[in-house]
Design a protein around this motif. Structure first.
Motif, PDB file in Angstrom:
ATOM      1  N   ILE A   1      12.951  31.515   1.134  1.00 28.02           N
ATOM      2  CA  ILE A   1      13.858  31.889   0.049  1.00 28.02           C
ATOM      3  C   ILE A   1      14.026  30.714  -0.891  1.00 28.02           C
ATOM      4  O   ILE A   1      14.358  29.606  -0.459  1.00 28.02           O
ATOM      5  N   ASP A   2      13.799  30.939  -2.152  1.00 27.35           N
ATOM      6  CA  ASP A   2      14.020  29.921  -3.182  1.00 27.35           C
ATOM      7  C   ASP A   2      15.326  30.251  -3.886  1.00 27.35           C
ATOM      8  O   ASP A   2      15.376  31.107  -4.766  1.00 27.35           O
ATOM      9  N   GLY A   3      16.393  29.612  -3.477  1.00 28.16           N
ATOM     10  CA  GLY A   3      17.714  29.902  -4.035  1.00 28.16           C
ATOM     11  C   GLY A   3      18.686  30.262  -2.938  1.00 28.16           C
ATOM     12  O   GLY A   3      18.470  29.982  -1.759  1.00 28.16           O
ATOM     13  N   GLY A   4      19.793  30.915  -3.316  1.00 23.22           N
ATOM     14  CA  GLY A   4      20.865  31.202  -2.384  1.00 23.22           C
ATOM     15  C   GLY A   4      20.683  32.472  -1.589  1.00 23.22           C
ATOM     16  O   GLY A   4      21.325  32.661  -0.550  1.00 23.22           O
ATOM     17  N   TYR A   5      19.792  33.383  -2.046  1.00 30.36           N
ATOM     18  CA  TYR A   5      19.593  34.636  -1.336  1.00 30.36           C
ATOM     19  C   TYR A   5      18.321  35.295  -1.850  1.00 30.36           C
ATOM     20  O   TYR A   5      17.735  34.878  -2.856  1.00 30.36           O
ATOM     21  N   ALA A   6      17.907  36.313  -1.151  1.00 29.36           N
ATOM     22  CA  ALA A   6      16.791  37.145  -1.604  1.00 29.36           C
ATOM     23  C   ALA A   6      17.090  38.585  -1.199  1.00 29.36           C
ATOM     24  O   ALA A   6      17.969  38.836  -0.357  1.00 29.36           O
ATOM     25  N   GLN A   7      16.357  39.501  -1.791  1.00 27.12           N
ATOM     26  CA  GLN A   7      16.506  40.914  -1.467  1.00 27.12           C
ATOM     27  C   GLN A   7      15.170  41.420  -0.917  1.00 27.12           C
ATOM     28  O   GLN A   7      14.159  41.423  -1.611  1.00 27.12           O
ATOM     29  N   TRP A   8      15.182  41.815   0.345  1.00 30.59           N
ATOM     30  CA  TRP A   8      13.949  42.185   1.048  1.00 30.59           C
ATOM     31  C   TRP A   8      14.014  43.623   1.540  1.00 30.59           C
ATOM     32  O   TRP A   8      15.098  44.212   1.698  1.00 30.59           O
ATOM     33  N   ASP A   9      12.832  44.179   1.837  1.00 27.56           N
ATOM     34  CA  ASP A   9      12.746  45.484   2.472  1.00 27.56           C
ATOM     35  C   ASP A   9      12.400  45.303   3.952  1.00 27.56           C
ATOM     36  O   ASP A   9      12.289  44.177   4.460  1.00 27.56           O
ATOM     37  N   TYR A  10      12.248  46.417   4.666  1.00 30.25           N
ATOM     38  CA  TYR A  10      11.938  46.337   6.096  1.00 30.25           C
ATOM     39  C   TYR A  10      10.621  45.603   6.356  1.00 30.25           C
ATOM     40  O   TYR A  10      10.499  44.832   7.313  1.00 30.25           O
ATOM     41  N   GLU A  11       9.640  45.867   5.497  1.00 29.57           N
ATOM     42  CA  GLU A  11       8.330  45.243   5.716  1.00 29.57           C
ATOM     43  C   GLU A  11       8.411  43.723   5.621  1.00 29.57           C
ATOM     44  O   GLU A  11       7.783  43.003   6.414  1.00 29.57           O
ATOM     45  N   ARG A  12       9.203  43.220   4.656  1.00 28.56           N
ATOM     46  CA  ARG A  12       9.332  41.770   4.514  1.00 28.56           C
ATOM     47  C   ARG A  12      10.080  41.174   5.705  1.00 28.56           C
ATOM     48  O   ARG A  12       9.742  40.078   6.177  1.00 28.56           O
ATOM     49  N   LEU A  13      11.093  41.874   6.210  1.00 29.12           N
ATOM     50  CA  LEU A  13      11.778  41.410   7.412  1.00 29.12           C
ATOM     51  C   LEU A  13      10.796  41.298   8.579  1.00 29.12           C
ATOM     52  O   LEU A  13      10.824  40.323   9.347  1.00 29.12           O
ATOM     53  N   LEU A  14       9.924  42.291   8.696  1.00 32.34           N
ATOM     54  CA  LEU A  14       8.968  42.284   9.792  1.00 32.34           C
ATOM     55  C   LEU A  14       7.933  41.180   9.625  1.00 32.34           C
ATOM     56  O   LEU A  14       7.435  40.632  10.619  1.00 32.34           O
ATOM     57  N   ASP A  15       7.605  40.831   8.387  1.00 33.53           N
ATOM     58  CA  ASP A  15       6.667  39.730   8.157  1.00 33.53           C
ATOM     59  C   ASP A  15       7.173  38.432   8.777  1.00 33.53           C
ATOM     60  O   ASP A  15       6.408  37.662   9.362  1.00 33.53           O
ATOM     61  N   VAL A  16       8.473  38.164   8.618  1.00 35.27           N
ATOM     62  CA  VAL A  16       9.060  36.940   9.176  1.00 35.27           C
ATOM     63  C   VAL A  16       9.426  37.143  10.642  1.00 35.27           C
ATOM     64  O   VAL A  16       9.207  36.270  11.483  1.00 35.27           O
ATOM     65  N   ASP A  17      10.028  38.285  10.954  1.00 35.24           N
ATOM     66  CA  ASP A  17      10.302  38.723  12.324  1.00 35.24           C
ATOM     67  C   ASP A  17      11.040  37.682  13.171  1.00 35.24           C
ATOM     68  O   ASP A  17      10.482  37.126  14.146  1.00 35.24           O
ATOM     69  N   PRO A  18      12.304  37.407  12.849  1.00 37.85           N
ATOM     70  CA  PRO A  18      13.075  36.419  13.632  1.00 37.85           C
ATOM     71  C   PRO A  18      13.325  36.891  15.063  1.00 37.85           C
ATOM     72  O   PRO A  18      13.264  38.086  15.367  1.00 37.85           O
ATOM     73  N   ASP A  19      13.637  35.936  15.925  1.00 40.61           N
ATOM     74  CA  ASP A  19      13.995  36.270  17.300  1.00 40.61           C
ATOM     75  C   ASP A  19      15.301  37.061  17.364  1.00 40.61           C
ATOM     76  O   ASP A  19      15.479  37.907  18.247  1.00 40.61           O
ATOM     77  N   ALA A  20      16.224  36.753  16.457  1.00 41.85           N
ATOM     78  CA  ALA A  20      17.526  37.422  16.430  1.00 41.85           C
ATOM     79  C   ALA A  20      17.930  37.641  14.974  1.00 41.85           C
ATOM     80  O   ALA A  20      17.490  36.909  14.080  1.00 41.85           O
ATOM     81  N   LEU A  21      18.760  38.638  14.743  1.00 41.54           N
ATOM     82  CA  LEU A  21      19.314  38.895  13.422  1.00 41.54           C
ATOM     83  C   LEU A  21      20.834  38.804  13.505  1.00 41.54           C
ATOM     84  O   LEU A  21      21.458  39.403  14.394  1.00 41.54           O
ATOM     85  N   LEU A  22      21.412  38.054  12.595  1.00 39.16           N
ATOM     86  CA  LEU A  22      22.860  37.850  12.538  1.00 39.16           C
ATOM     87  C   LEU A  22      23.348  38.399  11.203  1.00 39.16           C
ATOM     88  O   LEU A  22      22.853  38.007  10.147  1.00 39.16           O
ATOM     89  N   PHE A  23      24.322  39.292  11.253  1.00 36.55           N
ATOM     90  CA  PHE A  23      24.742  40.016  10.058  1.00 36.55           C
ATOM     91  C   PHE A  23      26.052  39.444   9.515  1.00 36.55           C
ATOM     92  O   PHE A  23      27.127  39.679  10.079  1.00 36.55           O
ATOM     93  N   GLN A  24      25.906  38.680   8.435  1.00 38.40           N
ATOM     94  CA  GLN A  24      27.054  38.039   7.800  1.00 38.40           C
ATOM     95  C   GLN A  24      28.057  39.086   7.328  1.00 38.40           C
ATOM     96  O   GLN A  24      27.681  40.156   6.871  1.00 38.40           O
ATOM     97  N   TYR A  25      29.339  38.767   7.441  1.00 38.51           N
ATOM     98  CA  TYR A  25      30.475  39.641   7.129  1.00 38.51           C
ATOM     99  C   TYR A  25      30.670  40.734   8.181  1.00 38.51           C
ATOM    100  O   TYR A  25      31.469  41.647   8.000  1.00 38.51           O
ATOM    101  N   GLY A  26      29.959  40.631   9.297  1.00 34.88           N
ATOM    102  CA  GLY A  26      30.130  41.624  10.343  1.00 34.88           C
ATOM    103  C   GLY A  26      31.508  41.627  10.957  1.00 34.88           C
ATOM    104  O   GLY A  26      31.977  42.658  11.446  1.00 34.88           O
ATOM    105  N   PHE A  27      32.184  40.458  10.958  1.00 39.07           N
ATOM    106  CA  PHE A  27      33.534  40.381  11.505  1.00 39.07           C
ATOM    107  C   PHE A  27      34.600  40.755  10.482  1.00 39.07           C
ATOM    108  O   PHE A  27      35.737  41.028  10.857  1.00 39.07           O
TER     109      PHE A  27
END
Length: 402
Positions: free
Chosen positions: A286-312
């Motif tokens: 990511i170049d900057g403070g955030y990016a907007q991705w689709d499912y395919e882009r998430l799968l390209d990086v494929d982290p071990d875990a996903l943490l959802f900000q503002y979940g609490f």
């Protein structure tokens, strides 16, 4: 939103508050410069890992003497007595006031529904209610006159970012006729408009404590914070043994597959993640403070875990699970390693003060490194012998019993 052209009431300068510096909105009146497209207001934040070694900038008040605190961008703010009523537009400063035992004086806050009150519910004998607290959906002079607070815990320069019509003279008028401003928008670094000093969470907290005449409560909280950091740092896994963790907004569109994703940022918004030396999966993508991705882009990086900000803060536990179900049921989303291994976690609010930060640090430690700190069971479900800080001790400080 009221236009603020008519000034309610007459000159009613409060004797206890006087500015000793210039606020200066500079070139901020053109509106927001940048942002990250989250549902919460965008802004800027503090510096790196907190240190409580520095002495907060202020002087402890005495019964018969005025006292001053100093914080950029306001400069010196002088009080004749501690403020009785206060407003904190963002819950970062609201949480500070609550930690200092000032909950009864809180008169206004932005969207109380997004304050993660579940954490307060875990503190025995602490009752935090926003039933009688005004929801400040827009900031203008008329609103600030109506709420009529002794102290406004917010960065006045940020008003020039989120309210196009706000001027330096408005800041001076409210400070003179209603109550002063005290705050530095410490959420993250790097916004063009924030060209003055940043503060860490505990640096800002110490100054606010001095404004309320509560340095002992601050010191007690700082000790708990330092003990927690010492505990987690002593047991952090080696870098190569840490999972990769992708930081995603819970306010993303799970049905259509449009996700706001973030690198781990400098500032108070991601303080707990930096303190835990989180391996941010998206940092190099990511170049900057955030990016907007689709499912395919998430799968390209494929982290071990996903943490959802503002979940609490922005969804209930049930709402969170509904969104995770959409992720699991998507043909591409279901292929994610984090989905297949059940590593989908509610994440912290960006607007954390000292109380919320303690809980969010403990939660993240257990989510990221369960072998070191024990499994994450959810808010309120952590066994007493697996907690990383003492809830009763925190409650006692808030209630003045320390």
């Amino acid at each position: 939103m009221p236009n603020g052209d008519d000034t309610p009431g007459g000159p009613t300068r409060r004797a206890f508050a006087k500015y000793g510096g210039t606020v200066g909105l500079g070139g901020l009146l053109a509106g927001c410069t940048g942002g990250d497209a989250e549902s919460a207001p965008s802004g800027s934040d503090g510096n790196g890992t907190d240190s409580t070694d520095e002495t907060p900038e202020g002087e402890e008040p005495t019964e018969d003497e005025s006292y001053s605190v100093t914080m950029a961008p306001m400069g010196e703010v002088t009080f004749d007595s501690p403020p009785g009523t206060w407003l904190a537009f963002l819950s970062t400063y609201g949480d500070m006031g609550i930690a200092l035992g000032q909950a009864d004086g809180l008169r206004g806050i932005w969207d109380p529904a997004t304050v993660p009150t579940e954490f307060y519910d875990q503190l025995p004998g602490v009752d935090v209610s926003f039933d009688d607290v005004a929801a400040i959906e827009g900031l203008d002079k008329e609103t600030l006159y109506q709420v009529d607070c002794d102290l406004h815990l917010l960065d006045p320069n940020w008003l020039g970012v989120i309210a196009d019509e706000w001027t330096e003279s408005d800041t001076e008028e409210i400070a003179d006729r209603v109550g002063p401003f005290l705050g530095n928008y410490i959420r993250r670094r790097g916004d063009d408009w924030h060209d003055y000093r940043y503060y860490s969470l505990y640096e800002a907290f110490g100054i606010v404590a001095d404004a309320f005449g509560e340095p002992e409560r601050y010191e007690a909280f700082a000790a708990i914070h330092d003990d927690l950091l010492s505990t987690v740092r002593a047991s952090l896994p080696e870098s190569e043994d840490r999972p990769s963790i992708g930081l995603v907004s819970v306010n993303s569109d799970f049905e259509d597959g449009s996700f706001y994703v973030y690198p781990v940022q400098d500032g108070n918004n991601h303080k707990q993640y930096r303190d835990l030396e989180m391996n941010g999966a998206f940092d190099d993508h990511i170049d900057g403070g955030y990016a907007q991705w689709d499912y395919e882009r998430l799968l390209d990086v494929d982290p071990d875990a996903l943490l959802f900000q503002y979940g609490f803060s922005h969804v209930s536990a049930a709402e969170f699970e509904n969104r995770m179900d959409a992720l699991r049921e998507d043909p591409v989303g279901g292929q994610l390693t984090a989905v297949r291994n059940g590593r989908l976690y509610r994440g912290g609010s960006s607007y954390q003060g000292p109380i919320v930060n303690l809980f969010q640090t403990e939660a993240a430690a257990k989510q990221f490194y369960p072998d070191a700190f024990g499994e994450w069971h959810g808010i309120g479900d952590t066994p007493a012998d697996e907690r990383l800080f003492d809830r009763q001790h925190v409650a006692d400080i808030i209630n003045g019993e320390f």
